[in-house]
Design a protein around this motif. Structure first.
Motif, PDB file in Angstrom:
ATOM      1  N   TRP A 165      79.003  61.686  39.375  1.00 31.03           N
ATOM      2  CA  TRP A 165      77.662  61.392  39.750  1.00 31.03           C
ATOM      3  C   TRP A 165      77.145  61.725  41.133  1.00 31.03           C
ATOM      4  CZ3 TRP A 165      73.437  59.630  36.842  1.00 31.03           C
ATOM      5  CH2 TRP A 165      72.533  59.203  37.670  1.00 31.03           C
ATOM      6  N   ASN A 166      77.985  61.355  41.934  1.00 30.70           N
ATOM      7  CA  ASN A 166      77.745  61.656  43.280  1.00 30.70           C
ATOM      8  C   ASN A 166      77.456  63.041  43.572  1.00 30.70           C
ATOM      9  OD1 ASN A 166      77.828  58.988  43.944  1.00 30.70           O
ATOM     10  ND2 ASN A 166      79.763  58.988  44.839  1.00 30.70           N
ATOM     11  N   SER A 167      78.331  64.161  42.863  1.00 22.03           N
ATOM     12  CA  SER A 167      78.209  65.591  43.101  1.00 22.03           C
ATOM     13  C   SER A 167      77.033  66.068  42.469  1.00 22.03           C
ATOM     14  CB  SER A 167      79.530  66.161  42.491  1.00 22.03           C
ATOM     15  OG  SER A 167      80.796  65.894  43.124  1.00 22.03           O
ATOM     16  N   ARG A 168      76.620  65.630  41.361  1.00 21.80           N
ATOM     17  CA  ARG A 168      75.349  65.794  40.568  1.00 21.80           C
ATOM     18  C   ARG A 168      74.412  65.464  41.530  1.00 21.80           C
ATOM     19  NH1 ARG A 168      76.072  63.908  34.688  1.00 21.80           N
ATOM     20  NH2 ARG A 168      74.744  65.276  33.966  1.00 21.80           N
ATOM     21  N   THR A 169      74.249  64.435  41.929  1.00 30.57           N
ATOM     22  CA  THR A 169      73.020  63.849  42.751  1.00 30.57           C
ATOM     23  C   THR A 169      73.025  64.765  43.883  1.00 30.57           C
ATOM     24  OG1 THR A 169      73.519  61.718  42.022  1.00 30.57           O
ATOM     25  CG2 THR A 169      72.085  61.918  43.883  1.00 30.57           C
ATOM     26  N   GLN A 170      74.110  65.156  44.739  1.00 24.82           N
ATOM     27  CA  GLN A 170      74.070  65.869  45.999  1.00 24.82           C
ATOM     28  C   GLN A 170      73.558  67.249  45.880  1.00 24.82           C
ATOM     29  OE1 GLN A 170      77.666  65.826  48.275  1.00 24.82           O
ATOM     30  NE2 GLN A 170      76.925  67.331  49.525  1.00 24.82           N
ATOM     31  N   ARG A 171      74.028  67.891  44.483  1.00 28.80           N
ATOM     32  CA  ARG A 171      73.766  69.292  44.139  1.00 28.80           C
ATOM     33  C   ARG A 171      72.078  69.316  43.828  1.00 28.80           C
ATOM     34  NH1 ARG A 171      74.889  74.236  42.426  1.00 28.80           N
ATOM     35  NH2 ARG A 171      73.845  74.997  40.474  1.00 28.80           N
ATOM     36  N   ALA A 172      71.717  68.215  43.353  1.00 32.27           N
ATOM     37  CA  ALA A 172      70.120  68.144  43.006  1.00 32.27           C
ATOM     38  C   ALA A 172      69.441  68.077  44.047  1.00 32.27           C
ATOM     39  CB  ALA A 172      69.900  67.013  42.168  1.00 32.27           C
ATOM     40  N   LYS A 173      69.911  67.304  45.358  1.00 32.32           N
ATOM     41  CA  LYS A 173      68.961  67.254  46.569  1.00 32.32           C
ATOM     42  C   LYS A 173      69.112  68.515  47.332  1.00 32.32           C
ATOM     43  CE  LYS A 173      69.758  62.237  47.166  1.00 32.32           C
ATOM     44  NZ  LYS A 173      70.226  61.133  48.084  1.00 32.32           N
ATOM     45  N   GLU A 174      70.532  69.019  47.290  1.00 32.59           N
ATOM     46  CA  GLU A 174      70.500  70.385  48.286  1.00 32.59           C
ATOM     47  C   GLU A 174      70.199  71.448  47.533  1.00 32.59           C
ATOM     48  OE1 GLU A 174      74.725  70.603  49.228  1.00 32.59           O
ATOM     49  OE2 GLU A 174      74.649  68.578  50.505  1.00 32.59           O
ATOM     50  N   HIS A 175      69.974  71.788  46.312  1.00 38.28           N
ATOM     51  CA  HIS A 175      69.838  72.961  45.585  1.00 38.28           C
ATOM     52  C   HIS A 175      68.676  72.810  44.560  1.00 38.28           C
ATOM     53  CE1 HIS A 175      73.469  74.798  47.364  1.00 38.28           C
ATOM     54  NE2 HIS A 175      74.092  73.525  47.068  1.00 38.28           N
ATOM     55  N   GLY A 176      68.489  71.602  44.139  1.00 43.36           N
ATOM     56  CA  GLY A 176      67.403  71.386  43.316  1.00 43.36           C
ATOM     57  C   GLY A 176      67.717  71.807  41.842  1.00 43.36           C
ATOM     58  N   ALA A 177      68.882  71.818  41.636  1.00 42.59           N
ATOM     59  CA  ALA A 177      69.488  72.190  40.301  1.00 42.59           C
ATOM     60  C   ALA A 177      70.472  70.875  39.628  1.00 42.59           C
ATOM     61  CB  ALA A 177      70.610  73.479  40.530  1.00 42.59           C
ATOM     62  N   SER A 178      70.413  71.287  38.565  1.00 35.71           N
ATOM     63  CA  SER A 178      71.074  70.045  37.687  1.00 35.71           C
ATOM     64  C   SER A 178      72.225  70.584  37.340  1.00 35.71           C
ATOM     65  CB  SER A 178      70.367  69.905  36.546  1.00 35.71           C
ATOM     66  OG  SER A 178      70.100  70.937  35.710  1.00 35.71           O
ATOM     67  N   VAL A 179      73.311  69.968  36.741  1.00 34.38           N
ATOM     68  CA  VAL A 179      74.562  70.180  36.488  1.00 34.38           C
ATOM     69  C   VAL A 179      74.940  69.737  35.084  1.00 34.38           C
ATOM     70  CG1 VAL A 179      76.903  69.731  36.775  1.00 34.38           C
ATOM     71  CG2 VAL A 179      75.620  69.657  38.979  1.00 34.38           C
ATOM     72  N   ASP A 180      75.292  70.508  33.927  1.00 38.43           N
ATOM     73  CA  ASP A 180      75.565  70.187  32.695  1.00 38.43           C
ATOM     74  C   ASP A 180      77.109  69.825  32.705  1.00 38.43           C
ATOM     75  OD1 ASP A 180      75.634  69.996  30.078  1.00 38.43           O
ATOM     76  OD2 ASP A 180      75.883  72.245  29.571  1.00 38.43           O
ATOM     77  N   TRP A 181      77.256  68.533  32.604  1.00 39.18           N
ATOM     78  CA  TRP A 181      78.670  67.775  32.417  1.00 39.18           C
ATOM     79  C   TRP A 181      79.292  67.966  31.199  1.00 39.18           C
ATOM     80  CZ3 TRP A 181      80.476  62.428  33.808  1.00 39.18           C
ATOM     81  CH2 TRP A 181      81.866  62.181  33.910  1.00 39.18           C
ATOM     82  N   VAL A 182      80.302  68.540  30.809  1.00 36.64           N
ATOM     83  CA  VAL A 182      80.702  68.754  29.495  1.00 36.64           C
ATOM     84  C   VAL A 182      82.176  68.226  29.349  1.00 36.64           C
ATOM     85  CG1 VAL A 182      81.602  70.216  27.662  1.00 36.64           C
ATOM     86  CG2 VAL A 182      79.401  70.718  28.841  1.00 36.64           C
ATOM     87  N   VAL A 183      82.389  67.100  28.418  1.00 37.38           N
ATOM     88  CA  VAL A 183      83.890  66.446  28.489  1.00 37.38           C
ATOM     89  C   VAL A 183      84.388  67.369  27.065  1.00 37.38           C
ATOM     90  CG1 VAL A 183      84.974  64.624  27.848  1.00 37.38           C
ATOM     91  CG2 VAL A 183      83.071  64.426  29.433  1.00 37.38           C
ATOM     92  N   LEU A 184      85.409  68.025  27.262  1.00 37.66           N
ATOM     93  CA  LEU A 184      86.053  68.734  26.467  1.00 37.66           C
ATOM     94  C   LEU A 184      87.268  68.122  25.638  1.00 37.66           C
ATOM     95  CD1 LEU A 184      86.058  71.854  25.557  1.00 37.66           C
ATOM     96  CD2 LEU A 184      87.767  72.255  26.832  1.00 37.66           C
ATOM     97  N   ARG A 185      87.334  67.771  24.511  1.00 36.99           N
ATOM     98  CA  ARG A 185      88.503  66.878  23.982  1.00 36.99           C
ATOM     99  C   ARG A 185      89.379  67.979  23.369  1.00 36.99           C
ATOM    100  NH1 ARG A 185      86.023  62.704  19.434  1.00 36.99           N
ATOM    101  NH2 ARG A 185      88.240  62.213  19.453  1.00 36.99           N
TER     102      ARG A 185
END
Length: 271
Positions: free
Chosen positions: A155-175
């Motif tokens: 969550w913190n990494s996604r928030t930081q990336r959004a602030k710094e790069h204005g980009a979202s992160v697609d988080w995928v959990v692989l079973r």
């Protein structure tokens, strides 16, 4: 679309034994076979499973004199004084997709790579032991009590990336290692994951099953896309190859090559 940034896929899980390197290398080879220009980067300088897998693949190509899909690859070594960001920038020129395999432990360079991820993939075995990495489950009800430390890290990494790069992160959990029968544990893990997905914000896709073939492929660096090199092919091999194709499709990597062609056509039309 010269100079366009590649799509970065980071395979990350601080717990070992989840099939992270196996899914990373299979994804890199599958995307290469699909016509993408791929760079595979191994951040685990000590274990170096992805790097050794592709070393074996390169040796097989030389030994057999055959042409197999082969991504470019490198191993990150912090002792050389280059940051992970600098190495990514240097090696990804002309690349469409970067696949990064991280160590199965907390690692500062892996955290830095996560800030560059367009797609973050967390492979887990289909068990409550692995699920505990991303969420705590009640022992009586099997309901999720709270997200865990790793979910907070993402969550913190996604928030930081959004602030710094204005980009979202697609988080995928692989079973990974999904059971092939409808067992009670499989259903309970699935229900807990779906509850966590709604609370934390990730997608769930099926990964690779528990098959002996994956361990047998490593010495030659082969993948399930190389059936012609495997000799006698069983029905289970074909089924496993389909699992792989569905997994890679589930990653949702944009059609970078088609986008590039459209941009070039538009540029020529406007010239």
């Amino acid at each position: 679309m010269a100079g366009a940034a590649p799509h970065v896929i980071v395979f990350a899980n601080e717990k070992g034994g989840t099939g992270k390197s196996t899914t990373a290398v299979h994804s890199a080879v599958a995307l290469t076979a699909a016509g993408r220009r791929v760079l595979a980067l191994d951040l685990d300088t000590r274990q170096r499973t992805l790097g050794r897998y592709l070393d074996n693949r390169a040796a097989t190509i030389r030994r057999l004199g055959t042409d197999l899909p082969m991504p470019g690859y490198a191993t990150f070594d912090p002792a050389k004084g280059e940051t992970i960001e600098a190495q990514l920038d240097r090696l990804s020129e002309g690349v469409e997709v970067v696949v990064i395999d991280t160590p199965g432990r907390d690692d500062p360079h892996a955290r830095a790579a996560m800030l560059r991820a367009d797609t973050l993939v967390t492979p887990i075995n289909d068990s409550f032991v692995d699920l505990d990495l991303i969420g705590e489950v009640d022992a009586e009800t099997y309901r999720v009590r709270r997200p865990s430390f790793y979910s907070e890290l993402v969550w913190n990494s996604r928030t930081q990336r959004a602030k710094e790069h204005g980009a979202s992160v697609d988080w995928v959990v692989l079973r990974n290692r999904l059971q092939h029968v409808d067992a009670r544990n499989k259903r309970r893990v699935g229900q807990a994951l779906e509850e966590l997905a709604r609370r934390v914000g990730f997608r769930i896709i099926p990964g690779l099953g528990e098959r002996v073939i994956y361990r047998e492929l490593f010495p030659k660096g082969l993948t399930l896309l190389d059936l012609a090199q495997l000799g006698e092919v069983a029905v289970s091999h074909v089924a496993a190859r389909q699992e792989l194709r569905e997994m890679v499709a589930g990653l949702g990597v944009p059609e970078a090559r088609q986008e590039a062609e459209r941009d070039r056509s538009a540029a020529l039309a406007g010239a």
